[in-house]
Structures are given as C-alpha cells and as structure tokens.
Design a protein around this motif. Sequence first.
Motif, PDB file in Angstrom:
ATOM      1  N   LEU A  55       0.827  -1.216   0.000  1.00  0.00           N
ATOM      2  CA  LEU A  55       0.000   0.000   0.000  1.00  0.00           C
ATOM      3  C   LEU A  55       0.858   1.262   0.000  1.00  0.00           C
ATOM      4  N   HIS A  56       0.614   2.107  -0.983  1.00  0.00           N
ATOM      5  CA  HIS A  56       1.288   3.408  -1.053  1.00  0.00           C
ATOM      6  C   HIS A  56       0.257   4.481  -1.294  1.00  0.00           C
ATOM      7  N   ASP A  57       0.552   5.703  -0.833  1.00  0.00           N
ATOM      8  CA  ASP A  57      -0.352   6.792  -1.171  1.00  0.00           C
ATOM      9  C   ASP A  57       0.269   7.661  -2.266  1.00  0.00           C
ATOM     10  N   ALA A  58      -0.492   8.676  -2.690  1.00  0.00           N
ATOM     11  CA  ALA A  58      -0.049   9.506  -3.818  1.00  0.00           C
ATOM     12  C   ALA A  58       1.118  10.411  -3.435  1.00  0.00           C
ATOM     13  N   HIS A  59       1.459  10.444  -2.131  1.00  0.00           N
ATOM     14  CA  HIS A  59       2.552  11.307  -1.680  1.00  0.00           C
ATOM     15  C   HIS A  59       3.812  10.491  -1.377  1.00  0.00           C
ATOM     16  N   GLY A  60       3.816   9.239  -1.835  1.00  0.00           N
ATOM     17  CA  GLY A  60       5.023   8.421  -1.704  1.00  0.00           C
ATOM     18  C   GLY A  60       5.204   7.753  -0.354  1.00  0.00           C
ATOM     19  N   ARG A  61       4.161   7.786   0.480  1.00  0.00           N
ATOM     20  CA  ARG A  61       4.294   7.155   1.794  1.00  0.00           C
ATOM     21  C   ARG A  61       3.804   5.713   1.722  1.00  0.00           C
ATOM     22  N   ARG A  62       4.584   4.811   2.317  1.00  0.00           N
ATOM     23  CA  ARG A  62       4.141   3.425   2.409  1.00  0.00           C
ATOM     24  C   ARG A  62       3.353   3.238   3.701  1.00  0.00           C
ATOM     25  N   ILE A  63       2.202   2.618   3.583  1.00  0.00           N
ATOM     26  CA  ILE A  63       1.285   2.520   4.720  1.00  0.00           C
ATOM     27  C   ILE A  63       1.445   1.137   5.355  1.00  0.00           C
ATOM     28  N   SER A  64       1.861   1.123   6.626  1.00  0.00           N
ATOM     29  CA  SER A  64       2.148  -0.170   7.266  1.00  0.00           C
ATOM     30  C   SER A  64       1.568  -0.289   8.673  1.00  0.00           C
ATOM     31  N   ASP A  65       0.796   0.708   9.108  1.00  0.00           N
ATOM     32  CA  ASP A  65       0.300   0.734  10.485  1.00  0.00           C
ATOM     33  C   ASP A  65      -1.225   0.888  10.459  1.00  0.00           C
ATOM     34  N   LEU A  66      -1.896   0.047  11.224  1.00  0.00           N
ATOM     35  CA  LEU A  66      -3.360   0.068  11.249  1.00  0.00           C
ATOM     36  C   LEU A  66      -3.854   0.169  12.682  1.00  0.00           C
ATOM     37  N   ARG A  67      -4.789   1.075  12.921  1.00  0.00           N
ATOM     38  CA  ARG A  67      -5.474   1.160  14.218  1.00  0.00           C
ATOM     39  C   ARG A  67      -6.883   0.649  14.018  1.00  0.00           C
ATOM     40  N   VAL A  68      -7.288  -0.293  14.816  1.00  0.00           N
ATOM     41  CA  VAL A  68      -8.612  -0.886  14.681  1.00  0.00           C
ATOM     42  C   VAL A  68      -9.423  -0.528  15.918  1.00  0.00           C
ATOM     43  N   SER A  69     -10.525   0.163  15.717  1.00  0.00           N
ATOM     44  CA  SER A  69     -11.417   0.452  16.839  1.00  0.00           C
ATOM     45  C   SER A  69     -12.413  -0.698  16.947  1.00  0.00           C
ATOM     46  N   VAL A  70     -12.514  -1.292  18.131  1.00  0.00           N
ATOM     47  CA  VAL A  70     -13.377  -2.467  18.276  1.00  0.00           C
ATOM     48  C   VAL A  70     -14.730  -2.116  18.881  1.00  0.00           C
ATOM     49  N   THR A  71     -14.857  -0.899  19.392  1.00  0.00           N
ATOM     50  CA  THR A  71     -16.145  -0.426  19.902  1.00  0.00           C
ATOM     51  C   THR A  71     -16.088   1.091  20.026  1.00  0.00           C
ATOM     52  N   ASP A  72     -17.240   1.732  19.931  1.00  0.00           N
ATOM     53  CA  ASP A  72     -17.271   3.182  20.179  1.00  0.00           C
ATOM     54  C   ASP A  72     -17.681   3.461  21.626  1.00  0.00           C
ATOM     55  N   ARG A  73     -18.011   2.402  22.378  1.00  0.00           N
ATOM     56  CA  ARG A  73     -18.480   2.608  23.759  1.00  0.00           C
ATOM     57  C   ARG A  73     -17.322   2.747  24.727  1.00  0.00           C
ATOM     58  N   CYS A  74     -17.606   3.368  25.859  1.00  0.00           N
ATOM     59  CA  CYS A  74     -16.548   3.527  26.851  1.00  0.00           C
ATOM     60  C   CYS A  74     -17.140   3.634  28.241  1.00  0.00           C
ATOM     61  N   ASN A  75     -16.370   3.172  29.216  1.00  0.00           N
ATOM     62  CA  ASN A  75     -16.782   3.266  30.619  1.00  0.00           C
ATOM     63  C   ASN A  75     -16.226   4.526  31.298  1.00  0.00           C
ATOM     64  N   PHE A  76     -15.459   5.356  30.586  1.00  0.00           N
ATOM     65  CA  PHE A  76     -14.989   6.648  31.094  1.00  0.00           C
ATOM     66  C   PHE A  76     -15.658   7.760  30.282  1.00  0.00           C
ATOM     67  N   ARG A  77     -15.490   8.949  30.753  1.00  0.00           N
ATOM     68  CA  ARG A  77     -16.021  10.124  30.031  1.00  0.00           C
ATOM     69  C   ARG A  77     -14.959  11.222  30.074  1.00  0.00           C
TER      70      ARG A  77
END
Length: 330
Positions: A5-27
Amino acid sequence: MRELLHDAHGRRISDLRVSVTDRCNFRCQYCMPAEGLPWLEREEVLRFEEIARLVSLLVGLGIEDVRLTGGEPLVRRGFPALVAMLAAIDGIRDLALTTNGYLLERDAGALAAAGVGRVNVSVDSLQRDRFFALTRRDALPRVLRGIEAVAAHPEVRPIKVNAVAMRDFTEAEIARFCEFARSTSFQVRFIEFMPLDGDRAWRPDAVLSGAELRAAIEAIHPLEELPREPAATARVFRFADGEGEIGFVNPVSEPFCADCNRLRLTADGKLRTCLFSLHETDLRGPLRAGADDGELAGLIRGAVWRKELKHRVGEPGFRPPPRTMSAIGG
Ligand code: SAM
Ligand code: SF4
C-alpha cells in the motif's frame, strides 16, 4: 510479488489502528461529553470474524503493525478472543492495545495469553481527585493496579503510560509523572490535546505543547534525546542522570504527517486515512454484500492513494471531522 500500500505522496502505509467499539466506561473531558454519545447499534459494529478478515487482507497488503483501540476496547465482550484471532494472522509484527486500564486487572492474563504484544494505558493524572475530575470516574487506584497486572507478564512489553497534555491541568502533574517514569519501567508520554473532543471545547490555547512541557521538565531533570525510529510519532528522551524515559507526541505543534504511515478502521467498518479525515471509505457494506478479497483490496488501495497530505489543525478554515475521538479510534 504483492503490491504494497502506497499513497499519492510516496508514503508506504504499514500501520493500522482498529477500533473495536465506540463505547466507553470513562467520560474523559478531552474526548467524550459527560452524558456519552449515541452509540452504534450492535448490528452496525463489525463482528470479530469481519475484523479478522479485513485485518488479514490489510496485512496481505503490507500492514505490519496493528493497534486495537476504541472507545474502550476492554468493554467489548469477549475481547481477548479477538486478540487471539488477530495474533494468529501471519505477518503482524506488532499487535498492540490502547486502553484506559479500568478492566486490565480482570483481563491482563487473558490478553497476555491471547498474544497481545504491547500495551499503552491512558493516565492523565497521578492524583486521585484530579484523575476523577478529568475522566469523570474515580478510578485511579484501579487503573494503577491494572498496569501492575499487565506488567506481571514480561512477554507484554513495552508498557507505556499516555497523558493528554492540557493547559491549566497538566502542569500540576509534571513532577509526579517524572517520578513515575524514573521509578518504574513504564515510559510516560505526553500527547498534545487535539480538536477531537466530544464537547467541541478545544481551543488552540488549551494545547500545552510538548516543547513547553519539555522545558518545564528540563528545569528539574536534564533530558537526553534518544534516536527517533522511522515513522515514530513520539520524540523520546532519557533522564540524563539515570533511569526512565519520557516521550512527547506533538501532533499540533510539530505535525508528523510527512512520514505518517497510518490507516484507521472504525468499529462500524469505515476506513479512515487521517485522524482528521472528512471522508471515509465504507468496507462493511461491500464486505456484507459478498465482495471478494480483490474487490475489497481495490477499495482499500483507492482510499490509501487519496490519503491526505497533512492535517490542517491550526490553519485558517480548519474543520474538525464529524466523528470525535472515541468514535474514530485514537
Ligand atoms: N479508551 C482507550 C484509552 O483511553 O486509552 C482507547 C481509546 S482513546 C480514544 C485513545 C487515546 O486517545 C487515549 O490515549 C486518549 O487519551 C487519546 N485522546 C482522546 N481524545 C483526545 C484528544 N482530544 N486529543 C488528544 N488525545 C486524545
Ligand atoms: Fe474513553 Fe479513552 Fe475517550 Fe477516555 S479517551 S473517554 S477512556 S475512549
């Protein structure tokens, strides 16, 4: 050979953040309103099998580092089972977790057994009453016990403690965080406050910059900078007179967009190419409609190609994204 995976600005994309829920027990004040947010319906949230399929596909496209986040990932029922499913995917170099630590005492053993590699715990104050005020939960002792519970598993390393740096709050935490970093093996990192809060109260002058924090720390303890790893978001320093590390993540005052290698997958299956993206690419719809790997890979490549050059926080006309931090996955 597979095409990475590359973007149009020459950066190679190798890191993914996966959100597993939008809920939270803090505020936390810098993230969610006191009353919470309208949560996603259960049907809208990706199932574990769906997350594993997309992560596996993305790893095939060159993603190497995966971080699980939320909302609060540990409130998702059966979460360690998802960790185990992802740990079994060949090609992930680093499987990490970001958590508020509230449920770590309960889950540390299961998470270590499932194969989590490293953990970041968010702690914004080391004083119980101030922690309560900021997170709206009286939970500091429990979070600190959670950190110790995960530290009991030497295979989970490093363990980092993240504090969002806010003007007129974090100044009074500096000395305690320095002592914490000097007396434990946990790296403390200060993260600049970004305009992603649910209350929309962010103002430029509410950002306590990494440079200001560093100057305040250097006045007490001289620091030595450690070499910066490629695509690292933090500048990391060692206390010159001994043990302990302290880091600064400065997305507002010193943006690191030029070598950003990140993608984000939201809990409802949208691909985001920047924290501040105004556009998202839906993967859940095509996935559930029966798209094959080639079709999904095409959608991902197209989205990555259009990855934003940089965020525009602080520039005239900046518009924050409609989703706030807990709904994106920080
Ligand atoms: N609930 C988990 C936690 O707090 O660690 C994971 C999700 S939280 C959204 C991920 C990280 O984003 C936390 O370290 C949190 O402090 C940070 N964060 C949330 N809102 C932020 C903001 N407006 N600016 C900077 N960091 C923020
Ligand atoms: Fe929850 Fe993390 Fe946001 Fe705090 S920062 S409200 S713990 S998602």
